[in-house]
Design a protein around this motif. Sequence first.
Motif, PDB file in Angstrom:
ATOM      1  N   ALA A  97       6.268  -7.885  -2.607  1.00 37.13           N
ATOM      2  CA  ALA A  97       5.498  -6.738  -2.838  1.00 37.13           C
ATOM      3  C   ALA A  97       5.352  -5.849  -1.615  1.00 37.13           C
ATOM      4  O   ALA A  97       5.733  -4.755  -1.768  1.00 37.13           O
ATOM      5  N   THR A  98       5.438  -6.578  -0.360  1.00 43.85           N
ATOM      6  CA  THR A  98       5.249  -5.834   0.796  1.00 43.85           C
ATOM      7  C   THR A  98       6.453  -5.157   1.024  1.00 43.85           C
ATOM      8  O   THR A  98       6.612  -4.114   1.730  1.00 43.85           O
ATOM      9  N   VAL A  99       7.506  -6.025   1.069  1.00 43.42           N
ATOM     10  CA  VAL A  99       9.046  -5.452   1.340  1.00 43.42           C
ATOM     11  C   VAL A  99       9.308  -4.231   0.442  1.00 43.42           C
ATOM     12  O   VAL A  99       9.734  -2.854   1.063  1.00 43.42           O
ATOM     13  N   TRP A 100       8.944  -4.311  -0.793  1.00 39.59           N
ATOM     14  CA  TRP A 100       9.227  -3.194  -1.535  1.00 39.59           C
ATOM     15  C   TRP A 100       8.311  -1.919  -1.423  1.00 39.59           C
ATOM     16  O   TRP A 100       8.694  -0.641  -1.567  1.00 39.59           O
ATOM     17  N   THR A 101       7.265  -2.309  -0.994  1.00 39.65           N
ATOM     18  CA  THR A 101       6.197  -1.143  -0.624  1.00 39.65           C
ATOM     19  C   THR A 101       6.391  -0.448   0.458  1.00 39.65           C
ATOM     20  O   THR A 101       6.338   0.789   0.419  1.00 39.65           O
ATOM     21  N   VAL A 102       6.822  -1.193   1.442  1.00 37.79           N
ATOM     22  CA  VAL A 102       7.226  -0.429   2.727  1.00 37.79           C
ATOM     23  C   VAL A 102       8.511   0.285   2.530  1.00 37.79           C
ATOM     24  O   VAL A 102       8.839   1.445   3.103  1.00 37.79           O
ATOM     25  N   ALA A 103       9.364  -0.363   1.680  1.00 31.20           N
ATOM     26  CA  ALA A 103      10.708   0.416   1.139  1.00 31.20           C
ATOM     27  C   ALA A 103      10.538   1.908   0.565  1.00 31.20           C
ATOM     28  O   ALA A 103      11.308   2.991   1.271  1.00 31.20           O
ATOM     29  N   ALA A 104       9.376   1.814  -0.064  1.00 30.91           N
ATOM     30  CA  ALA A 104       9.044   3.053  -0.626  1.00 30.91           C
ATOM     31  C   ALA A 104       8.630   4.004   0.424  1.00 30.91           C
ATOM     32  O   ALA A 104       8.862   5.338   0.237  1.00 30.91           O
ATOM     33  N   ALA A 105       7.717   3.588   1.317  1.00 29.71           N
ATOM     34  CA  ALA A 105       7.229   4.299   2.371  1.00 29.71           C
ATOM     35  C   ALA A 105       8.321   4.933   3.277  1.00 29.71           C
ATOM     36  O   ALA A 105       8.130   5.973   3.584  1.00 29.71           O
ATOM     37  N   VAL A 106       9.411   4.196   3.407  1.00 30.04           N
ATOM     38  CA  VAL A 106      10.567   4.464   4.194  1.00 30.04           C
ATOM     39  C   VAL A 106      11.180   5.412   3.587  1.00 30.04           C
ATOM     40  O   VAL A 106      11.591   6.597   4.076  1.00 30.04           O
ATOM     41  N   LEU A 107      11.629   5.470   2.321  1.00 33.08           N
ATOM     42  CA  LEU A 107      12.283   6.481   1.373  1.00 33.08           C
ATOM     43  C   LEU A 107      11.393   7.551   1.434  1.00 33.08           C
ATOM     44  O   LEU A 107      12.104   8.774   1.425  1.00 33.08           O
ATOM     45  N   VAL A 108      10.078   7.729   1.156  1.00 31.86           N
ATOM     46  CA  VAL A 108       9.419   8.832   1.288  1.00 31.86           C
ATOM     47  C   VAL A 108       9.459   9.471   2.419  1.00 31.86           C
ATOM     48  O   VAL A 108       9.524  10.854   2.779  1.00 31.86           O
ATOM     49  N   THR A 109       9.451   8.868   3.591  1.00 29.37           N
ATOM     50  CA  THR A 109       9.264   9.459   5.011  1.00 29.37           C
ATOM     51  C   THR A 109      10.615  10.004   5.229  1.00 29.37           C
ATOM     52  O   THR A 109      10.572  11.043   5.907  1.00 29.37           O
ATOM     53  N   VAL A 110      11.738   9.317   4.912  1.00 26.91           N
ATOM     54  CA  VAL A 110      13.287   9.795   5.405  1.00 26.91           C
ATOM     55  C   VAL A 110      13.319  11.304   4.313  1.00 26.91           C
ATOM     56  O   VAL A 110      13.972  12.196   5.036  1.00 26.91           O
ATOM     57  N   ASN A 111      12.738  11.274   3.253  1.00 23.74           N
ATOM     58  CA  ASN A 111      13.044  12.320   2.479  1.00 23.74           C
ATOM     59  C   ASN A 111      11.752  13.232   2.370  1.00 23.74           C
ATOM     60  O   ASN A 111      11.753  14.003   1.266  1.00 23.74           O
ATOM     61  N   GLY A 112      10.853  13.567   3.286  1.00 24.98           N
ATOM     62  CA  GLY A 112       9.771  13.991   3.264  1.00 24.98           C
ATOM     63  C   GLY A 112      10.080  15.498   3.133  1.00 24.98           C
ATOM     64  O   GLY A 112       9.031  16.268   2.374  1.00 24.98           O
ATOM     65  N   HIS A 113      10.789  15.976   3.621  1.00 28.08           N
ATOM     66  CA  HIS A 113      10.946  17.728   3.402  1.00 28.08           C
ATOM     67  C   HIS A 113      11.921  17.983   2.093  1.00 28.08           C
ATOM     68  O   HIS A 113      11.971  19.310   1.849  1.00 28.08           O
ATOM     69  N   ARG A 114      12.139  17.179   1.543  1.00 34.59           N
ATOM     70  CA  ARG A 114      12.909  17.241   0.146  1.00 34.59           C
ATOM     71  C   ARG A 114      11.756  16.688  -0.935  1.00 34.59           C
ATOM     72  O   ARG A 114      11.959  15.363  -1.362  1.00 34.59           O
ATOM     73  N   LEU A 115      10.813  17.210  -1.465  1.00 41.41           N
ATOM     74  CA  LEU A 115       9.569  16.690  -2.012  1.00 41.41           C
ATOM     75  C   LEU A 115       9.902  16.112  -3.302  1.00 41.41           C
ATOM     76  O   LEU A 115       9.634  14.837  -3.655  1.00 41.41           O
ATOM     77  N   TRP A 116      10.887  16.646  -4.417  1.00 41.82           N
ATOM     78  CA  TRP A 116      11.201  15.826  -5.486  1.00 41.82           C
ATOM     79  C   TRP A 116      11.937  14.721  -5.368  1.00 41.82           C
ATOM     80  O   TRP A 116      11.916  13.451  -6.052  1.00 41.82           O
ATOM     81  N   LEU A 117      12.895  14.761  -4.311  1.00 39.18           N
ATOM     82  CA  LEU A 117      13.739  13.499  -4.248  1.00 39.18           C
ATOM     83  C   LEU A 117      12.823  12.442  -3.494  1.00 39.18           C
ATOM     84  O   LEU A 117      12.884  11.421  -4.106  1.00 39.18           O
ATOM     85  N   ALA A 118      11.824  12.752  -2.692  1.00 43.76           N
ATOM     86  CA  ALA A 118      11.097  11.749  -2.221  1.00 43.76           C
ATOM     87  C   ALA A 118       9.942  11.079  -3.207  1.00 43.76           C
ATOM     88  O   ALA A 118       9.892   9.913  -3.317  1.00 43.76           O
TER      89      ALA A 118
END
Length: 483
Positions: A97-118
């Motif tokens: 669960a931790t690995v996947w949750t951090v993965a979600a945070a990483v993807l949201v951070t990487v795509n922070g300026h593309r709101l719908w993709l994030a």
Amino acid sequence: MPPAPRAALALGTLFPSVCGAVVIGVMASLGLPTGSALADPSVLRTNVCAAVVYMVVSIPSACVLGLWWTTVPVGSDQLTRHAVLMRIPARLTSISATVWTVAAAVLVTVNGHRLWLATTLGVSTLLGATVTATLTYWWCTRILRPHVAPVLTRNPPLRRQRPSLRTRAVAAWVVGTGVPLLMLMFVAVSSLVVEYPGDRLAVVVLGLGGGAALSGLFVTIFTATTTADPIEEVRRGMSRIADGHYDVTVPVFDASELGLLQAGFNAMAEGLRERERLRDLFGRHVGRDVARLAEENQSPQLVGVNREVAVLFVDLVGSTRMALHMAPEELVAVLNSFFAVVVDVVERHSGWVNKFEGDAALAVFGAPQSIPDHAGSALAAARELSATMASADPRMAAGIGVSAGIAVAGNIGDPRRYEYTVVGDPVNEAARLSEYAKSHGGIAASGSTLQRAGSEEAARWRVVSSCILRGRDTTTDIAMPSA
């Protein structure tokens, strides 16, 4: 833990995560509502690089942490080993669960300026975390069942531990139905916000709908099997107990309600085994018929009733001399052999050995259970007993006396300590006939016994004398077996 289950645990933890990552990657590129963001090669390249770098860092770290959390320190006591074993599913699930949750945070951070993709990648990854973590827990509990069962069977749970059956049912719904439905709802909402061609929406709906149907089927089968296995074990155990086999123990799989059910069955079986042991011990002490009568009478009364009975009294000859010249072990062996013959013969003729009195035994025919020909049975038992002892061991010479008549039968003693026995003239007369028989052929019966016996057995005896026995006031006709 042996290598095989450790490898199975590693496979069960990594495989759902890898499959989930592939599914999310394919769905994101082909079906999920990402708008036109992933059509930009630089955006696609950034996300792929971020995902690859994260996997290269997170997977080895998760493997090392999982190996550490599932390894028992050298020299640990049994309690520590058991504690580590029981915590493995929760620990590996938390890692997933931790690995996947951090993965979600990483993807949201990487795509922070593309709101719908994030948003799309973050939501789908978190839903993937829910599914993979649940599957990891289920897989671990299944793989560890053969190792957990001996521990919980020896040390059964005293109270329910989480997750309960209700929680597991909810988790099954979430994995099999909830997550696919949430994805469908998310796609439906997305079609109202971003550009979403109809054919792509249809593909997504069909894919998620088919996945929901398959996942629901598999989750239902797994949940049903997990629930049914412990119940089936208990059912088979109950069937064995119904057949009279009380040495049954079912394995305790977990500490949920099902584990408490299995532990409760084992406690019940242990109680039944103890009850049967005490019943057997009680029957050996007082006789099977008396034991059965005591069980049927839940409120025994210290009262007696007049019963027509036959009494056989057998007394070993020369036991005092044997006690002086034999070692204790040898004397006990002779007495045990003597009483074994008495019990075997008496019970074969439907009698009951009321008590052992040093080197003598008192047997009753007709109480507590009535028998058709109590006097004839006692005479037949006396003849067989005399012949058996004569051929078995010369040291087991005995005087056998048989009498019949009215005696008082019932529970005698004090409410704190009583026994079922018979009291009356037939008992006294049989004891005196036993004394007489010691010096007159080894076996003697009263004439009144012959009168009460069936004609077939009575014909095997004849009256040889008449005398006043010691301690009695009237003459007794004495009979012995015909030559």
